[in-house]
Motif scaffolding. Structure first.
Motif, PDB file in Angstrom:
ATOM      1  N   LYS A 213     -51.408 -97.572   6.758  1.00 47.39           N
ATOM      2  CA  LYS A 213     -51.277 -96.350   7.534  1.00 47.39           C
ATOM      3  C   LYS A 213     -51.683 -95.162   6.658  1.00 47.39           C
ATOM      4  N   ARG A 214     -52.487 -94.305   7.223  1.00 51.03           N
ATOM      5  CA  ARG A 214     -52.893 -93.095   6.516  1.00 51.03           C
ATOM      6  C   ARG A 214     -53.412 -92.107   7.536  1.00 51.03           C
ATOM      7  N   GLN A 215     -53.179 -90.850   7.268  1.00 51.50           N
ATOM      8  CA  GLN A 215     -53.732 -89.798   8.102  1.00 51.50           C
ATOM      9  C   GLN A 215     -53.550 -88.461   7.389  1.00 51.50           C
ATOM     10  N   GLU A 216     -54.010 -87.395   8.038  1.00 50.59           N
ATOM     11  CA  GLU A 216     -53.909 -86.075   7.446  1.00 50.59           C
ATOM     12  C   GLU A 216     -52.547 -85.454   7.770  1.00 50.59           C
ATOM     13  N   PHE A 217     -52.059 -84.654   6.849  1.00 47.32           N
ATOM     14  CA  PHE A 217     -50.845 -83.862   7.045  1.00 47.32           C
ATOM     15  C   PHE A 217     -51.100 -82.460   6.524  1.00 47.32           C
ATOM     16  N   VAL A 218     -50.348 -81.496   7.047  1.00 46.12           N
ATOM     17  CA  VAL A 218     -50.464 -80.107   6.611  1.00 46.12           C
ATOM     18  C   VAL A 218     -49.507 -79.878   5.446  1.00 46.12           C
ATOM     19  N   VAL A 219     -50.013 -79.274   4.380  1.00 45.39           N
ATOM     20  CA  VAL A 219     -49.166 -78.926   3.241  1.00 45.39           C
ATOM     21  C   VAL A 219     -48.448 -77.612   3.576  1.00 45.39           C
ATOM     22  N   VAL A 220     -47.111 -77.654   3.619  1.00 44.85           N
ATOM     23  CA  VAL A 220     -46.346 -76.469   4.024  1.00 44.85           C
ATOM     24  C   VAL A 220     -45.506 -75.902   2.884  1.00 44.85           C
ATOM     25  N   GLY A 221     -45.532 -76.555   1.724  1.00 43.80           N
ATOM     26  CA  GLY A 221     -44.760 -76.034   0.599  1.00 43.80           C
ATOM     27  C   GLY A 221     -44.751 -77.027  -0.554  1.00 43.80           C
ATOM     28  N   TRP A 222     -43.943 -76.701  -1.590  1.00 45.54           N
ATOM     29  CA  TRP A 222     -43.851 -77.590  -2.747  1.00 45.54           C
ATOM     30  C   TRP A 222     -42.490 -77.408  -3.414  1.00 45.54           C
ATOM     31  N   THR A 223     -42.055 -78.444  -4.061  1.00 42.71           N
ATOM     32  CA  THR A 223     -40.815 -78.366  -4.824  1.00 42.71           C
ATOM     33  C   THR A 223     -41.156 -78.309  -6.304  1.00 42.71           C
ATOM     34  N   PRO A 224     -40.442 -77.499  -7.067  1.00 46.66           N
ATOM     35  CA  PRO A 224     -40.804 -77.298  -8.480  1.00 46.66           C
ATOM     36  C   PRO A 224     -40.420 -78.496  -9.334  1.00 46.66           C
ATOM     37  N   SER A 225     -41.120 -78.621 -10.440  1.00 43.97           N
ATOM     38  CA  SER A 225     -40.822 -79.658 -11.427  1.00 43.97           C
ATOM     39  C   SER A 225     -40.070 -79.038 -12.599  1.00 43.97           C
ATOM     40  N   ASP A 226     -39.109 -79.779 -13.131  1.00 49.77           N
ATOM     41  CA  ASP A 226     -38.380 -79.279 -14.303  1.00 49.77           C
ATOM     42  C   ASP A 226     -39.023 -79.736 -15.606  1.00 49.77           C
ATOM     43  N   LYS A 227     -40.197 -80.425 -15.477  1.00 49.88           N
ATOM     44  CA  LYS A 227     -40.854 -80.962 -16.668  1.00 49.88           C
ATOM     45  C   LYS A 227     -42.235 -80.366 -16.923  1.00 49.88           C
ATOM     46  N   SER A 228     -42.753 -79.611 -15.982  1.00 50.98           N
ATOM     47  CA  SER A 228     -44.087 -79.045 -16.172  1.00 50.98           C
ATOM     48  C   SER A 228     -44.193 -77.723 -15.420  1.00 50.98           C
ATOM     49  N   ARG A 229     -45.344 -77.085 -15.521  1.00 46.45           N
ATOM     50  CA  ARG A 229     -45.573 -75.806 -14.865  1.00 46.45           C
ATOM     51  C   ARG A 229     -46.176 -75.996 -13.484  1.00 46.45           C
ATOM     52  N   SER A 230     -46.318 -77.233 -13.035  1.00 47.71           N
ATOM     53  CA  SER A 230     -46.919 -77.460 -11.729  1.00 47.71           C
ATOM     54  C   SER A 230     -45.832 -77.690 -10.678  1.00 47.71           C
ATOM     55  N   PHE A 231     -45.768 -78.872 -10.087  1.00 44.63           N
ATOM     56  CA  PHE A 231     -44.790 -79.115  -9.036  1.00 44.63           C
ATOM     57  C   PHE A 231     -44.364 -80.578  -9.059  1.00 44.63           C
ATOM     58  N   ALA A 281     -31.033 -80.452   1.892  1.00 45.84           N
ATOM     59  CA  ALA A 281     -30.947 -81.223   0.651  1.00 45.84           C
ATOM     60  C   ALA A 281     -32.305 -81.718   0.186  1.00 45.84           C
ATOM     61  N   GLU A 282     -33.233 -81.930   1.124  1.00 44.49           N
ATOM     62  CA  GLU A 282     -34.550 -82.473   0.766  1.00 44.49           C
ATOM     63  C   GLU A 282     -35.501 -81.403   0.267  1.00 44.49           C
ATOM     64  N   VAL A 283     -35.236 -80.151   0.594  1.00 38.63           N
ATOM     65  CA  VAL A 283     -36.187 -79.096   0.219  1.00 38.63           C
ATOM     66  C   VAL A 283     -35.499 -78.004  -0.598  1.00 38.63           C
ATOM     67  N   ARG A 284     -34.438 -78.394  -1.311  1.00 35.75           N
ATOM     68  CA  ARG A 284     -33.733 -77.418  -2.146  1.00 35.75           C
ATOM     69  C   ARG A 284     -34.675 -76.834  -3.197  1.00 35.75           C
ATOM     70  N   GLY A 285     -34.705 -75.524  -3.302  1.00 33.95           N
ATOM     71  CA  GLY A 285     -35.576 -74.856  -4.271  1.00 33.95           C
ATOM     72  C   GLY A 285     -37.031 -74.797  -3.845  1.00 33.95           C
ATOM     73  N   ALA A 286     -37.317 -75.082  -2.566  1.00 32.35           N
ATOM     74  CA  ALA A 286     -38.709 -75.167  -2.103  1.00 32.35           C
ATOM     75  C   ALA A 286     -39.426 -73.828  -2.188  1.00 32.35           C
ATOM     76  N   HIS A 287     -40.713 -73.905  -2.482  1.00 36.25           N
ATOM     77  CA  HIS A 287     -41.629 -72.775  -2.394  1.00 36.25           C
ATOM     78  C   HIS A 287     -42.474 -73.004  -1.134  1.00 36.25           C
ATOM     79  N   TRP A 288     -42.333 -72.113  -0.159  1.00 40.54           N
ATOM     80  CA  TRP A 288     -43.039 -72.293   1.107  1.00 40.54           C
ATOM     81  C   TRP A 288     -44.391 -71.590   1.079  1.00 40.54           C
ATOM     82  N   ILE A 289     -45.343 -72.168   1.791  1.00 35.00           N
ATOM     83  CA  ILE A 289     -46.674 -71.568   1.853  1.00 35.00           C
ATOM     84  C   ILE A 289     -47.147 -71.530   3.302  1.00 35.00           C
TER      85      ILE A 289
END
Length: 627
Positions: A213-231, A281-289
């Protein structure tokens, strides 16, 4: 190798002789789409091909070289220069070839991630898998059986080409082929009616069965990483029932370069408010876009809550727009009707819808069923508004462009942002079942946006509605239409006329979807004003009806975001059930009135459309010029 599962195509019996003088490259036209099903269809009426993992391309070849278009009509010739260069040398006068741009490994596997990497730095590794031929040397082939189109395609492709490849197929044994492909780690099988004509919509004649199974999804945000400067993970959304909802998170499949590329793309899109409703609980600390990015995701299944299980990121899809990303579900194979044939049961067939001529709901439904193959390429995958008259055209009628689900699954929804930032579910259809479901719900007229759901912000046509004042005869409209044609030709736009079934004529210029709505509206407005100023006795662009007396109003307002125009082959809710129909400019010289065609002309309209004698079949290779 996995490709060995496909029978080898016999050697070409003869080579084509050198072609005569080149013709103009064929214009882009809407592509045929496959319906996702749960099992491979059986029987010798179906042929089966490998499902490739790449970018869908239409390659147009002719005088001056070749062009490469995405499935939504964007010109990506610069990105696929190697394919375009090799296609330019084909020994044809002109051709329009349908296929997939891919990067293959030594085992015959295509990889979307490898293709993305090649587009960045190694375009020479990109191949084109050709699987259909829509036109050749000025002759339209879309009405030929698929097997005949593929035979002609095989003959024009060069022997031993590393870049232009022919898509082999087998007849029958599709389930066995799927198992062999899945065992080899391939994506799946595309099954096509061997005798099917090419229909630029999702007609039921092409089916796809996937290994994973695979298909396209819309990226609506990201959760930060505590180990790098990305996500840590991307937050995903999907349009379901016309609304963008939470679909889970994906935290695997990224390399370091992709991590930093994505964070660089997401930061400028930041917004404070949540883009979707999600468990806290699943999107705690989320950065929304803002929902602007589309990602291809592989996963094992979707949970009962509608989120992905074991998702893996495959790459961004620049050829897909967020508005067009809808939930794709497997249909049971037994529910798929024959191509462009509806299985919708129409009730109350004897109800009179047009009292002046005693035309019934059943006759209206039969008309739309008959013209579905030629109407769907125009109306399919386009936001639409319906004119519904449940008790007949003489009773209460109303426009409808949104729906909360009362139409069922065959009438779909695309979420489109309104001016205030919230999203509304707009209707669209892409099958004969969708068309007939609307009729069953009391629809008479179909009006569509000037853009497709793949990118609702870019117009794929200009529409000028020449609307005569009361008292003007059709001869005045005819002269105005030819005058408009000449003006648009002078600035580089080819057009076709359409009788509307109403009072006037639409002069339509197909466009490659490149210009956005503000530019399109400004162009149309200035052109209408210029025409009115140059001939004020016959034309006006003034909106107040009091200023239109004795003149033809150049209605330019259909060329703006959200505006609609009646769709070709759509019936009008007017006496005698007239029909809107595209015609040629030669026919425009003698046609008697805008309501020339009616629902009794279904067979004639289908036959006329099959000749493809109109520029309007597909979008011409033209963009909005400067005024």
């Amino acid at each position: 190798m996995a490709r060995a599962a496909l029978k080898k195509t016999p050697a070409k019996p003869v080579m084509r002789s050198a072609p005569a003088r080149k013709l103009a490259p064929p214009p882009f036209q809407p592509v045929q789409l496959a319906t996702l099903v749960d099992t491979v269809p059986t029987g010798s009426n179906w042929l089966h091909e490998m499902k490739y993992d790449g970018y869908r391309l239409l390659v147009a070849v002719g005088d001056g070289g070749a062009r490469a278009y995405t499935r939504s009509g964007l010109d990506w010739s610069d990105r696929f220069g190697g394919i375009v260069d090799e296609a330019s040398s084909l020994e044809v006068r002109a051709a329009l070839i349908d296929g997939e741009a891919v990067v293959m490994d030594e085992n015959g596997r295509s990889s979307f991630q490898a293709l993305q990497g090649a587009l960045k730095g190694a375009p020479a590794t990109i191949d084109f898998i050709a699987f259909d031929l829509l036109s050749l040397d000025g002759e339209d082939l879309t009405n030929l059986p698929l097997v005949e189109r593929k035979q002609k395609l095989r003959y024009i492709l060069p022997e031993g080409s590393a870049r232009l490849r022919y898509s082999d197929h087998i007849v029958g044994n599709g389930e066995q082929l799927l198992h062999s492909f899945c065992d080899a780690g391939l994506e799946g099988v595309i099954s096509k009616r061997a005798d099917g004509r090419y229909i630029g919509s999702r007609s039921g004649g092409w089916l796809k069965t996937k290994c994973i199974k695979r298909q396209e999804f819309v990226v609506v945000g990201w959760t930060p990483s505590d180990k790098s400067r990305s996500f840590r993970s991307l937050i995903l959304g999907i349009h379901d029932g016309g609304e963008l909802r939470y679909a889970g998170k994906v935290g695997t499949g990224f390399n370091t370069d992709e991590l930093f590329k994505l964070i660089g793309l997401m930061r400028p899109l930041a917004q404070d408010k949540p883009t979707v409703k999600a468990p806290r609980a699943e999107v705690r600390g989320a950065h929304w876009i803002k929902p602007r990015l589309v990602a291809e995701i592989a996963y094992t299944e979707m949970t009962n809550e509608g989120t992905l299980r074991h998702p893996s990121y495959l790459g961004l899809r620049e050829d897909k727009k967020p508005e067009a990303v809808v939930l794709e579900t497997e249909a049971p194979i037994g529910t798929i009707a024959e191509p462009a044939v509806s299985s919708v049961k129409v009730s109350n067939r004897e109800r009179v819808i047009f009292p002046e001529s005693s035309i019934t709901k059943g006759q209206l439904a039969d008309y739309y069923a008959a013209v579905a193959p030629v109407m769907l390429p125009w109306v399919g995958s386009r936001p639409i508004s319906l004119v519904r008259c449940p008790q007949g055209r003489a009773k209460k009628c109303f426009f409808q462009k949104h729906d909360a689900g009362s139409f069922g699954e065959t009438v779909k929804h695309v979420g489109i942002l309104e001016k205030d930032g919230h999203e509304e579910p707009y209707l669209y259809i892409d099958t004969a079942d969708g068309l007939l479901t609307c009729v069953q719900m009391g629809t008479i007229e179909f009006h569509g946006w000037g853009a497709r759901i793949e990118d609702v912000e870019k117009a794929d046509r200009l529409v000028f509605d020449l609307d005569p004042d009361e008292g003007l005869d059709f001869e005045a409209v005819r002269k105005a239409a030819f005058h408009f044609r000449e003006i648009l030709q002078q600035i580089g736009l080819e057009t076709f006329p359409m009788v509307t079934g109403g009072k006037g004529i639409h002069v339509i210029a197909p466009l490659v979807p490149k210009a956005e709505w503000p530019e399109v509206k400004d162009f149309a407005h200035r052109l209408a004003q210029a025409v009115a100023q140059s001939d004020p006795d016959n034309f006006t662009a003034a909106l107040p009806k009091a200023q239109r007396k004795g003149r033809i109003f150049v209605d330019y307002l259909r060329n703006q975001r959200g505006a609609t125009a009646v769709m070709p082959y759509g019936v009008r809710a007017r006496p005698e059930a007239p029909v809107a129909a595209p015609i040629t400019w030669k026919e425009m010289e003698t046609i008697d009135k805008p309501s020339h065609f009616h629902i009794g002309d279904a067979k004639e309209l289908v036959k006329r459309a099959a000749s493809k004698a109109l520029i309007g079949w597909g979008r011409a290779d033209q963009v909005l010029p400067d005024l």
